[in-house]
Design a protein around this motif. Structure first.
Motif, PDB file in Angstrom:
ATOM      1  N   TYR A 294      74.944  76.133  56.544  1.00 34.48           N
ATOM      2  CA  TYR A 294      74.496  75.456  57.135  1.00 34.48           C
ATOM      3  C   TYR A 294      73.371  75.542  57.876  1.00 34.48           C
ATOM      4  O   TYR A 294      72.830  74.615  58.676  1.00 34.48           O
ATOM      5  N   GLU A 295      73.191  76.620  58.154  1.00 37.45           N
ATOM      6  CA  GLU A 295      71.588  76.098  58.551  1.00 37.45           C
ATOM      7  C   GLU A 295      71.064  75.787  57.990  1.00 37.45           C
ATOM      8  O   GLU A 295      69.469  74.925  58.238  1.00 37.45           O
ATOM      9  N   THR A 296      70.952  76.117  56.349  1.00 38.29           N
ATOM     10  CA  THR A 296      70.338  75.005  55.104  1.00 38.29           C
ATOM     11  C   THR A 296      70.327  73.429  55.850  1.00 38.29           C
ATOM     12  O   THR A 296      69.672  72.819  55.440  1.00 38.29           O
ATOM     13  N   LEU A 297      72.068  72.827  56.138  1.00 38.86           N
ATOM     14  CA  LEU A 297      72.327  71.138  56.360  1.00 38.86           C
ATOM     15  C   LEU A 297      71.213  71.292  57.609  1.00 38.86           C
ATOM     16  O   LEU A 297      70.901  69.904  57.739  1.00 38.86           O
ATOM     17  N   GLY A 298      71.345  72.464  58.468  1.00 40.11           N
ATOM     18  CA  GLY A 298      70.900  72.122  60.245  1.00 40.11           C
ATOM     19  C   GLY A 298      69.083  71.902  58.941  1.00 40.11           C
ATOM     20  O   GLY A 298      68.434  71.153  60.698  1.00 40.11           O
ATOM     21  N   LYS A 299      68.361  71.866  58.939  1.00 41.22           N
ATOM     22  CA  LYS A 299      67.339  71.723  58.328  1.00 41.22           C
ATOM     23  C   LYS A 299      66.839  70.371  57.767  1.00 41.22           C
ATOM     24  O   LYS A 299      65.974  70.119  58.570  1.00 41.22           O
ATOM     25  N   LEU A 300      68.239  70.173  56.530  1.00 44.29           N
ATOM     26  CA  LEU A 300      67.842  68.888  56.151  1.00 44.29           C
ATOM     27  C   LEU A 300      67.973  67.649  56.699  1.00 44.29           C
ATOM     28  O   LEU A 300      67.348  66.986  57.670  1.00 44.29           O
ATOM     29  N   VAL A 301      69.142  68.188  58.744  1.00 41.77           N
ATOM     30  CA  VAL A 301      69.177  67.140  58.962  1.00 41.77           C
ATOM     31  C   VAL A 301      67.845  66.583  60.082  1.00 41.77           C
ATOM     32  O   VAL A 301      67.386  66.200  60.319  1.00 41.77           O
ATOM     33  N   ALA A 302      67.280  68.164  60.084  1.00 42.49           N
ATOM     34  CA  ALA A 302      65.171  68.601  61.669  1.00 42.49           C
ATOM     35  C   ALA A 302      64.875  68.162  60.883  1.00 42.49           C
ATOM     36  O   ALA A 302      63.896  66.991  61.750  1.00 42.49           O
ATOM     37  N   ARG A 303      64.841  67.907  59.437  1.00 43.26           N
ATOM     38  CA  ARG A 303      64.100  67.195  59.158  1.00 43.26           C
ATOM     39  C   ARG A 303      64.006  65.759  58.819  1.00 43.26           C
ATOM     40  O   ARG A 303      63.601  64.129  58.027  1.00 43.26           O
ATOM     41  N   GLY A 304      65.327  65.335  58.771  1.00 40.91           N
ATOM     42  CA  GLY A 304      65.607  63.417  58.670  1.00 40.91           C
ATOM     43  C   GLY A 304      65.905  63.085  57.432  1.00 40.91           C
ATOM     44  O   GLY A 304      66.429  62.251  56.998  1.00 40.91           O
ATOM     45  N   ALA A 305      66.118  64.220  56.431  1.00 40.79           N
ATOM     46  CA  ALA A 305      66.538  63.934  55.439  1.00 40.79           C
ATOM     47  C   ALA A 305      68.263  63.916  55.035  1.00 40.79           C
ATOM     48  O   ALA A 305      69.317  63.863  53.902  1.00 40.79           O
ATOM     49  N   ALA A 306      68.615  64.789  55.690  1.00 39.64           N
ATOM     50  CA  ALA A 306      70.562  64.660  56.265  1.00 39.64           C
ATOM     51  C   ALA A 306      71.028  64.138  57.835  1.00 39.64           C
ATOM     52  O   ALA A 306      70.092  64.559  58.460  1.00 39.64           O
ATOM     53  N   PHE A 307      72.418  63.814  57.562  1.00 40.41           N
ATOM     54  CA  PHE A 307      72.919  63.463  59.170  1.00 40.41           C
ATOM     55  C   PHE A 307      73.986  64.180  59.101  1.00 40.41           C
ATOM     56  O   PHE A 307      74.714  64.054  57.803  1.00 40.41           O
ATOM     57  N   GLU A 308      74.414  64.205  60.441  1.00 38.63           N
ATOM     58  CA  GLU A 308      75.644  64.993  60.336  1.00 38.63           C
ATOM     59  C   GLU A 308      76.796  64.275  60.514  1.00 38.63           C
ATOM     60  O   GLU A 308      76.365  62.507  61.265  1.00 38.63           O
ATOM     61  N   VAL A 309      78.076  63.970  60.060  1.00 37.53           N
ATOM     62  CA  VAL A 309      79.137  62.292  60.789  1.00 37.53           C
ATOM     63  C   VAL A 309      80.554  63.526  60.909  1.00 37.53           C
ATOM     64  O   VAL A 309      80.299  64.234  60.572  1.00 37.53           O
ATOM     65  N   ARG A 310      81.204  62.521  61.875  1.00 40.05           N
ATOM     66  CA  ARG A 310      82.355  63.595  62.325  1.00 40.05           C
ATOM     67  C   ARG A 310      83.318  63.318  60.604  1.00 40.05           C
ATOM     68  O   ARG A 310      83.701  62.201  60.445  1.00 40.05           O
ATOM     69  N   GLY A 311      83.983  63.999  60.589  1.00 41.12           N
ATOM     70  CA  GLY A 311      84.848  63.895  59.414  1.00 41.12           C
ATOM     71  C   GLY A 311      86.418  64.465  59.915  1.00 41.12           C
ATOM     72  O   GLY A 311      86.681  64.123  61.495  1.00 41.12           O
ATOM     73  N   ALA A 312      87.378  64.551  58.733  1.00 38.30           N
ATOM     74  CA  ALA A 312      88.566  64.336  59.557  1.00 38.30           C
ATOM     75  C   ALA A 312      88.821  65.834  60.015  1.00 38.30           C
ATOM     76  O   ALA A 312      88.320  67.387  60.102  1.00 38.30           O
ATOM     77  N   ALA A 313      89.764  66.341  61.791  1.00 35.07           N
ATOM     78  CA  ALA A 313      89.762  67.265  62.691  1.00 35.07           C
ATOM     79  C   ALA A 313      89.456  67.219  62.811  1.00 35.07           C
ATOM     80  O   ALA A 313      88.440  68.061  63.440  1.00 35.07           O
ATOM     81  N   ASP A 314      87.892  65.997  63.121  1.00 37.34           N
ATOM     82  CA  ASP A 314      86.989  66.212  64.604  1.00 37.34           C
ATOM     83  C   ASP A 314      86.130  67.430  63.204  1.00 37.34           C
ATOM     84  O   ASP A 314      84.839  67.745  64.633  1.00 37.34           O
ATOM     85  N   ALA A 315      85.863  67.592  62.374  1.00 36.15           N
ATOM     86  CA  ALA A 315      84.765  68.746  61.959  1.00 36.15           C
ATOM     87  C   ALA A 315      83.449  67.793  61.055  1.00 36.15           C
ATOM     88  O   ALA A 315      83.507  66.530  61.313  1.00 36.15           O
ATOM     89  N   THR A 316      82.804  68.509  61.042  1.00 39.11           N
ATOM     90  CA  THR A 316      81.601  67.899  60.375  1.00 39.11           C
ATOM     91  C   THR A 316      80.813  68.146  59.560  1.00 39.11           C
ATOM     92  O   THR A 316      81.325  69.049  58.531  1.00 39.11           O
ATOM     93  N   ASP A 317      80.841  66.876  59.011  1.00 42.00           N
ATOM     94  CA  ASP A 317      80.353  66.425  57.479  1.00 42.00           C
ATOM     95  C   ASP A 317      78.885  66.060  57.422  1.00 42.00           C
ATOM     96  O   ASP A 317      78.233  65.432  58.253  1.00 42.00           O
ATOM     97  N   TYR A 318      78.653  66.115  56.556  1.00 36.14           N
ATOM     98  CA  TYR A 318      76.980  65.270  56.190  1.00 36.14           C
ATOM     99  C   TYR A 318      77.013  64.858  54.935  1.00 36.14           C
ATOM    100  O   TYR A 318      77.380  64.530  53.937  1.00 36.14           O
TER     101      TYR A 318
END
Length: 274
Positions: free
Chosen positions: A48-72
């Motif tokens: 999750y730390e790694t995914l957060g870094k991808l999101v921060a650099r704009g290489a990935a995005f967070e989206v709402r998944g099933a049961a309001d979970a966070t997908d990427y």
């Protein structure tokens, strides 16, 4: 896959970030951190730390998944590469102006040894890429295979290019743009190789920097790079004189040139034959 990961790391991603991004691209749909860890091999404790870094650099995005979970989901590869290219080019342009402003005056002209064939060709390619006004080469087909693209690019940006080729360059010899290529026929390449014992490479850019080296038949190589303009000028004149001799041989004939070399006192003295 290892090539992809290696290139992404060279463009600024960490190893975990590269693995996570490739896993997101390969998934083809939004996935959660657990699935990214499972697909990529990134430890669950850090995914999750790694995914957060991808999101921060704009290489990935967070989206709402099933049961309001966070997908990427990833930024599409084409968009990511375009962004990386813009950022890289912007940094290079900024550093081109900024670094010379903080550089101290050199104590002397740079010169260093090149320890193997890879380093020799890398540095030669640097000189070709840096040439803006003039580029002079003495080269064999084996080395031209590596330098052909950069030489064409130099001619394309307006540099005056002169090439002394020891042997038929084949497809590497044309069609060309603004380059002038001369094939060494007065002395056969085989005779030159037998005399020297190695394939000599000379590359001079803008008469301000040069690479000079040799490639042996046993795979060995040696060379130097220099930013001494006096040495670069001498290297350029060596190639130009070789080109001039080739043009002269074609105009007056090899036999007549051989006769002059065999009988003229001044030429005999320069050649050390009397």
């Amino acid at each position: 896959m290892q090539d992809i990961l290696g290139h992404l790391q060279r463009l600024g991603m960490s190893g975990y970030e590269a693995k996570a991004y490739v896993a997101l691209v390969a998934a083809g749909r939004p996935v959660n951190g657990y699935e990214v860890a499972k697909r990529s091999g990134v430890p669950r404790s850090t995914v999750y730390e790694t995914l957060g870094k991808l999101v921060a650099r704009g290489a990935a995005f967070e989206v709402r998944g099933a049961a309001d979970a966070t997908d990427y989901r990833p930024l599409p590869p084409e968009a990511l590469l375009d962004r990386m290219r813009r950022e890289f080019d912007g940094s290079v342009d900024a550093l081109r102006d900024a670094l010379p402003a903080v550089a101290g005056a050199p104590e002397g002209h740079l010169i260093h040894n090149l320890k193997d064939g890879g380093a020799l060709l890398d540095r030669a390619e640097d000189v070709v890429a840096g040439a803006r006004r003039g580029l002079v080469l003495s080269v064999w087909p084996q080395e031209m295979a590596r330098l052909d693209g950069p030489v064409r690019a130099a001619a394309g940006r307006g540099a005056e290019v002169s090439v002394m080729a020891f042997g038929d360059l084949g497809d590497l010899g044309g069609p060309r743009g603004g380059e002038r290529i001369y094939e060494h026929r007065y002395s056969a390449p085989e005779a030159v190789l037998a005399d020297l014992g190695y394939r000599l490479l000379v590359v001079v850019g803008d008469r301000r920097e040069a690479v000079v080296g040799g490639f042996g038949g046993d795979g060995s190589a040696w060379g130097i790079y220099t930013a001494d303009p006096a040495v670069a000028l001498m290297a350029a004149e060596y190639v130009r004189q070789d080109i001039a001799l080739q043009i002269l041989a074609e105009r007056v004939g090899g036999d007549e040139l051989n006769r002059l070399f065999a009988t003229d006192p001044g030429l005999l003295r320069l050649l050390g034959r009397r």
